[in-house]
Design a protein around this motif. Structure first.
Motif, short mmCIF file in Angstrom:
data_model
loop_
_atom_site.label_atom_id
_atom_site.label_comp_id
_atom_site.label_asym_id
_atom_site.label_seq_id
_atom_site.Cartn_x
_atom_site.Cartn_y
_atom_site.Cartn_z
N LYS A 90 0.83 -1.20 0.00
CA LYS A 90 0.00 0.00 0.00
C LYS A 90 0.87 1.25 0.00
CE LYS A 90 -2.18 -1.24 3.78
NZ LYS A 90 -1.71 -2.61 3.95
N GLY A 91 0.41 2.26 -0.74
CA GLY A 91 1.08 3.54 -0.73
C GLY A 91 2.30 3.61 -1.62
N ILE A 92 2.87 4.83 -1.71
CA ILE A 92 4.07 5.11 -2.50
C ILE A 92 5.17 5.52 -1.53
CG2 ILE A 92 5.06 6.45 -4.37
CD1 ILE A 92 2.71 4.72 -5.24
N ALA A 93 6.23 4.71 -1.45
CA ALA A 93 7.29 4.97 -0.48
C ALA A 93 8.20 6.10 -0.95
CB ALA A 93 8.11 3.71 -0.25
N ALA A 94 8.74 6.84 0.00
CA ALA A 94 9.67 7.93 -0.31
C ALA A 94 10.96 7.38 -0.92
CB ALA A 94 9.98 8.72 0.95
N ALA A 95 11.56 8.15 -1.79
CA ALA A 95 12.82 7.76 -2.43
C ALA A 95 13.91 7.56 -1.39
CB ALA A 95 13.23 8.81 -3.45
N GLY A 96 14.73 6.55 -1.58
CA GLY A 96 15.92 6.35 -0.77
C GLY A 96 15.75 5.56 0.51
N ILE A 97 14.51 5.27 0.89
CA ILE A 97 14.26 4.63 2.20
C ILE A 97 15.05 3.33 2.35
CG2 ILE A 97 12.54 3.45 3.60
CD1 ILE A 97 12.14 6.31 3.90
N THR A 98 14.90 2.43 1.40
CA THR A 98 15.53 1.11 1.56
C THR A 98 17.05 1.20 1.49
OG1 THR A 98 15.08 0.80 -0.79
CG2 THR A 98 13.58 -0.25 0.75
N THR A 99 17.55 2.08 0.64
CA THR A 99 19.00 2.19 0.48
C THR A 99 19.68 2.74 1.72
OG1 THR A 99 18.74 2.57 -1.90
CG2 THR A 99 20.83 3.23 -0.91
N TYR A 100 19.07 3.75 2.35
CA TYR A 100 19.77 4.49 3.38
C TYR A 100 19.39 4.14 4.82
CZ TYR A 100 21.20 7.21 -0.63
OH TYR A 100 21.73 7.59 -1.83
N LEU A 101 18.18 3.66 5.03
CA LEU A 101 17.73 3.43 6.40
C LEU A 101 18.03 2.05 6.94
CD1 LEU A 101 16.30 6.18 6.52
CD2 LEU A 101 14.32 5.00 7.48
N TYR A 102 18.15 1.06 6.04
CA TYR A 102 18.20 -0.32 6.52
C TYR A 102 19.44 -1.05 6.01
CZ TYR A 102 13.33 0.55 7.71
OH TYR A 102 12.18 1.08 8.23
N ASP A 103 20.15 -1.65 6.93
CA ASP A 103 21.25 -2.54 6.57
C ASP A 103 20.72 -3.95 6.36
OD1 ASP A 103 23.42 -0.86 6.43
OD2 ASP A 103 23.90 -1.04 8.56
N THR A 104 21.50 -4.74 5.63
CA THR A 104 21.16 -6.13 5.34
C THR A 104 22.15 -7.06 6.03
OG1 THR A 104 22.42 -5.86 3.29
CG2 THR A 104 20.04 -5.65 3.14
N LEU A 105 21.83 -8.34 6.06
CA LEU A 105 22.72 -9.31 6.67
C LEU A 105 24.06 -9.36 5.94
CD1 LEU A 105 20.14 -12.15 7.26
CD2 LEU A 105 21.31 -10.85 9.04
N LEU A 106 23.99 -9.37 4.61
CA LEU A 106 25.19 -9.40 3.78
C LEU A 106 25.13 -8.25 2.79
CD1 LEU A 106 25.25 -13.24 2.91
CD2 LEU A 106 26.38 -12.09 4.84
N GLU A 107 26.27 -7.93 2.19
CA GLU A 107 26.35 -6.85 1.20
C GLU A 107 26.93 -7.38 -0.10
OE1 GLU A 107 26.37 -2.72 -0.22
OE2 GLU A 107 25.25 -3.91 1.23
N SER A 108 26.27 -7.08 -1.23
CA SER A 108 26.74 -7.53 -2.54
C SER A 108 27.90 -6.66 -3.03
CB SER A 108 25.61 -7.46 -3.56
OG SER A 108 24.56 -8.33 -3.21
N SER A 109 28.80 -7.28 -3.78
CA SER A 109 29.84 -6.51 -4.46
C SER A 109 29.37 -6.21 -5.87
CB SER A 109 31.16 -7.28 -4.50
OG SER A 109 31.04 -8.44 -5.31
N ALA A 110 29.87 -5.13 -6.45
CA ALA A 110 29.42 -4.69 -7.77
C ALA A 110 30.34 -5.12 -8.89
CB ALA A 110 29.28 -3.16 -7.78
N ASP A 111 31.37 -5.89 -8.56
CA ASP A 111 32.31 -6.32 -9.61
C ASP A 111 32.42 -7.84 -9.70
OD1 ASP A 111 33.58 -6.62 -7.18
OD2 ASP A 111 35.44 -5.60 -7.76
N GLU A 112 31.36 -8.55 -9.27
CA GLU A 112 31.28 -10.00 -9.39
C GLU A 112 29.87 -10.36 -9.86
OE1 GLU A 112 33.33 -12.14 -5.91
OE2 GLU A 112 32.89 -10.15 -5.10
#
Length: 606
Positions: free
Chosen positions: A85-107
Motif C-alpha cells: 500500500k502507498g508510494i514509499a519515499a525515495a531512498g528509504i531502503t538504500t539508506y535506512l536499513y542494513d542487510t545481513l550481507l552486502e553484494s559486491s558490484a564487480d562479481e
C-alpha cells in the motif's frame, strides 16, 4: 543508487548479545560447516577475509556536504517500502536499513558480511546460518539480534509485499539458535541462491514495531540500522537524510569509502522538463538522463563549456534487461500470440532511432541483453537438450527460427513489415471491414489503450499509433500521473504499457516474480504481461536449481528463447552506458565496476 541491482525489495532484522558459535551441524548431523566471511553463487568470492575495501571505492574519500537529487514522480505518502500500500519515499531502503550481507558490484553474485559477521551453509545449501556482529545496532542504540531477523522474515512474508512470499517460498523453518545466531532451513537443497537472497534481507527492529501496525505507520520516520536517518521532510515534496556520525558499520570493508555525504536531499518534480531546467540552474547536483533528445540537445551552454557541469557517458557491463511495449495477455485482445507478434511489425525502431534518438540506441533482442546469458542463433548442444523434453509444448519456431525483432532496414522498409502484419492477423482470424481490423467471428474491432505516465514518451508512441492505424488498428493513448499509474499497473488495469524488466548477472528466485503462472493474477506481482506457461515455470525452477555457472547460462538462454517466442513484449532498445550530468563539486572513484556507477561511492570535493 540501489544497494544491489539484483535485490529490488528487502526485509528486516534486529540484533545481538552472545558470542556466535563457530560451526554448525549439517542436516545429516555429521558434517561440520566452517563459518565464512562471504559467499558466492558459484565458485568462491573474490575478496578475502578481512579485506579493507572494495576495489571500486576510494577508501580515503572525504565525508561532508549535501547531495541534492530529484525524483520525477507525484510525491510519496509512506515511509514503509515493504508494504504494497502507498508510494514509499525515495531512498528509504538504500539508506535506512542494513542487510545481513552486502553484494559486491564487480562479481556476478557474491556477498560479504554486514550485519552478519559470518555465514555457514553446507555444500548442498540445504540451510544457512548467519552469525551476527556483536557491534551491530539500530539507530536508537538497541542491538540487532537474531530475534529481529526472525521478526523481519515473518513480517515480510506474512504482512509485506506479495513479492516476499515468492522470494522466500523455499524457506521451511527459521530457528533462533542464540542471541546472535539464526538458522534458515530450506524445503529443497537445490536452490543454491537462497542463502544469498536471505543475505539481502533488510533488518527491521522488532522493538520498534511491537506496538505499531506494520502497514499503517504512514509518515512517521521509522528506526533503521543503516548509514542514514530521516532528518527532515515535506510530505510528498521532499525528504532529507542525514549521515549517522556514529554509524556502527562505517569501518567495515563493505562500507569503507561509501556513503560519504553528510546529507542527501530528494526533491519531487511532476514534470521532467522542469526538473532538467532546475538541474541546470543548480537546484540539484546530479541527473541520470533517460531521454536521447535531451542528451543530444539540452546539455549545452556556458556552464557545460566552462566545466561547471560535467556531462559524461559512463560505460557499464551489466545486463540491460528488457525494455519494451508490454502486452497484458489477460486481456482478450492480446490473448493470441500471433496477434502480439503481428503488432510488433508496426513499430519502426530504425526510424525512431534516427529521427528521435540521434542514433544513440541499440535494438534489444533478448531479455538478458548485454550479457552472456542472452540467447542467439538456434538452440544447439546443452541448450537444445534442455528444451527437447518440452518440444511438444512449444512453438516449432523455438527450434527452427532465430528470434529477431522486426526491422525496417531494406528497400521496402515499413511497407513490407505491414504486409507481414496483415498476413499474421488474417491467420489469427482478423479481417479489414470498413477500414477497421475486426475479428471475423465476433466483429469486435482490434483496439486497445496505451497507458503512460511520462508525457515525453508520447513522441515515441504516436508514430507507432500511426502505423497501427494503417492496419486498421485503433490505439488510444492515456497519460496519467505517476501515483495513478502505479496503482493501475499493480492491479493489471491496462492493455499495454512501456515496461522495463531488469535482470542481473545471476538470475534466480526473482524470476518467479516475473514469469510464474502462480503470479499471473497476484495483485502487485511483477508478472506484468500475465505469463501463464507451464514450460516457463519449469525452466524458472531449473534456473533456480542450476548447480554451476555454466549450467545457469544454458538454462537462462533456454528460458530467453521461450519468452521471446511467446511475444509478450515488443522489444525497444538499450544502452551500454549511463548518461549522467553533475555539478563539478562531485567527484567519483577512478574505477567503475561492471555494474556501473554508484552515487553512494561518490563524494564532494573538499
Amino acid at each position: 543508487m540501489t544497494r544491489t541491482r539484483k535485490a529490488l525489495f528487502f526485509t528486516a532484522l534486529l540484533g545481538a548479545l552472545a558470542l556466535p558459535t563457530t560451526s554448525s551441524q549439517a542436516a545429516t548431523g555429521t558434517d561440520t560447516v566452517t563459518p565464512q566471511h562471504g559467499i558466492a553463487m558459484h565458485g568462491e568470492p573474490k575478496y578475502p577475509k578481512g579485506f579493507s575495501h572494495f576495489d571500486y571505492v576510494n577508501p580515503d574519500a572525504p565525508k561532508g556536504g549535501t547531495l541534492k537529487l530529484s525524483v520525477y514522480a507525484n510525491g510519496y505518502d509512506s515511509f514503509n517500502p515493504f508494504d504494497i500500500k502507498g508510494i514509499a519515499a525515495a531512498g528509504i531502503t538504500t539508506y535506512l536499513y542494513d542487510t545481513l550481507l552486502e553484494s559486491s558490484a564487480d562479481e556476478p553474485f557474491s556477498e560479504y558480511g554486514l550485519i552478519a559477521e559470518s555465514v555457514e551453509t553446507p555444500e548442498d545449501r540445504s540451510y544457512v546460518v548467519f552469525n551476527l556482529r556483536k557491534e551491530a545496532r539500530f539507530q536508537d542504540g538497541q542491538p540487532i539480534t537474531a530475534e529481529d531477523v526472525k521478526f523481519t522474515f515473518e513480517t515480510l512474508v506474512n504482512k509485506g509485499h506479495p513479492f516476499y512470499r515468492n522470494y522466500y517460498a523455499d524457506v521451511a523453518d527459521v530457528v533462533v539458535e542464540g542471541p546472535r545466531r539464526i538458522r534458515f532451513d530450506f524445503k529443497e537443497s537445490t536452490n543454491r541462491e537462497l542463502p544469498l537472497i536471505l543475505g539481502q534481507m533488510p533488518i527491521l527492529p522488532a522493538h520498534y514495531w511491537k506496538d505499531r501496525e506494520f502497514g499503517k505507520n504512514g509518515l512517521t520516520p521509522p528506526v533503521g540500522s543503516g548509514p542514514y536517518r530521516i532528518s527532515d521532510f515535506e510530505a510528498g515534496r521532499s525528504i532529507t537524510y542525514e549521515r549517522v556520525k556514529d554509524y556502527w558499520a562505517k569501518d567495515l570493508g563493505v562500507r569503507k569509502g561509501r556513503f560519504n555525504f553528510d546529507h542527501i536531499r530528494y526533491d519531487y518534480y511532476s514534470d521532467d522538463n522542469v526538473a532538467l531546467e532546475a538541474f541546470k540552474a543548480g537546484n540539484f547536483d546530479f541527473r541520470l538522463e533517460s531521454s536521447a533528445k535531451n542528451w543530444a540537445t539540452a546539455y549545452t551552454g556556458p556552464k557545460f563549456d566552462n566545466g561547471s557541469i560535467v556531462k559524461e557517458s559512463i560505460e557499464h557491463h551489466r545486463p540491460a534487461g528488457m525494455q519494451g511495449f508490454a502486452f497484458n495477455t489477460r486481456r482478450s485482445v492480446f490473448s493470441d500470440p500471433m496477434v502480439r507478434r503481428a503488432l510488433a511489425y508496426a513499430f519502426d525502431f530504425e526510424w525512431a532511432n534516427e529521427n528521435l534518438f540521434y542514433d544513440q540506441y541499440t535494438r534489444t533482442d533478448s531479455y538478458f541483453e548485454n550479457s552472456e546469458l542472452a540467447s542467439s542463433g538456434l538452440p544447439t548442444g546443452r541448450e537444445l537438450e534442455i528444451l527437447e523434453p518440452f518440444r511438444k509444448q512449444l512453438p516449432d519456431e523455438v527450434f527452427t527460427q532465430e528470434y529477431t525483432p522486426p526491422s525496417t532496414d531494406g528497400p521496402q522498409g515499413l511497407r513490407q513489415n505491414l504486409r507481414k502484419a496483415l498476413e499474421l492477423l488474417r491467420s489469427a482470424g482478423y479481417a479489414i471491414k470498413d477500414g477497421k481490423m475486426v475479428n471475423k467471428e465476433t466483429g469486435e474491432p482490434l483496439a486497445f489503450e496505451m497507458l503512460l505516465f511520462q508525457k515525453s514518451f508520447e513522441r515515441v508512441v504516436l508514430p507507432f499509433k500511426k502505423n497501427l492505424a494503417r492496419l486498421g488498428i485503433d490505439m488510444s493513448l492515456r497519460v496519467v500521473d505517476s501515483n495513478q499509474y502505479v496503482q493501475r499497473v499493480r492491479n493489471f488495469d491496462f492493455d499495454m504499457i512501456v515496461q522495463t524488466i531488469p535482470e542481473s548477472d545471476s538470475p534466480g528466485n526473482e524470476q518467479r516474480e516475473y514469469w510464474y503462472s502462480f503470479n499471473a493474477n497476484v495483485t502487485g506481482s511483477r508478472n506484468y504481461m500475465g505469463v501463464n506457461n507451464p514450460v516457463v515455470d519449469k525452466l524458472v525452477d531449473m534456473i533456480i536449481q542450476a548447480p554451476s555457472r555454466q549450467e545457469l547460462v544454458y538454462r537462462v538462454r533456454a528460458l530467453d528463447r521461450v519468452l521471446l517466442h511467446g511475444y509478450y513484449v515488443i522489444p525497444q532498445w538499450h544502452l551500454t552506458s549511463d548518461r549522467v550530468a553533475y555539478w563539478n563539486k562531485l567527484e567519483r572513484p577512478k574505477v567503475t565496476p561492471k555494474n556501473g556507477f554508484d552515487l553512494n561511492n561518490w563524494w564532494i570535493k573538499p
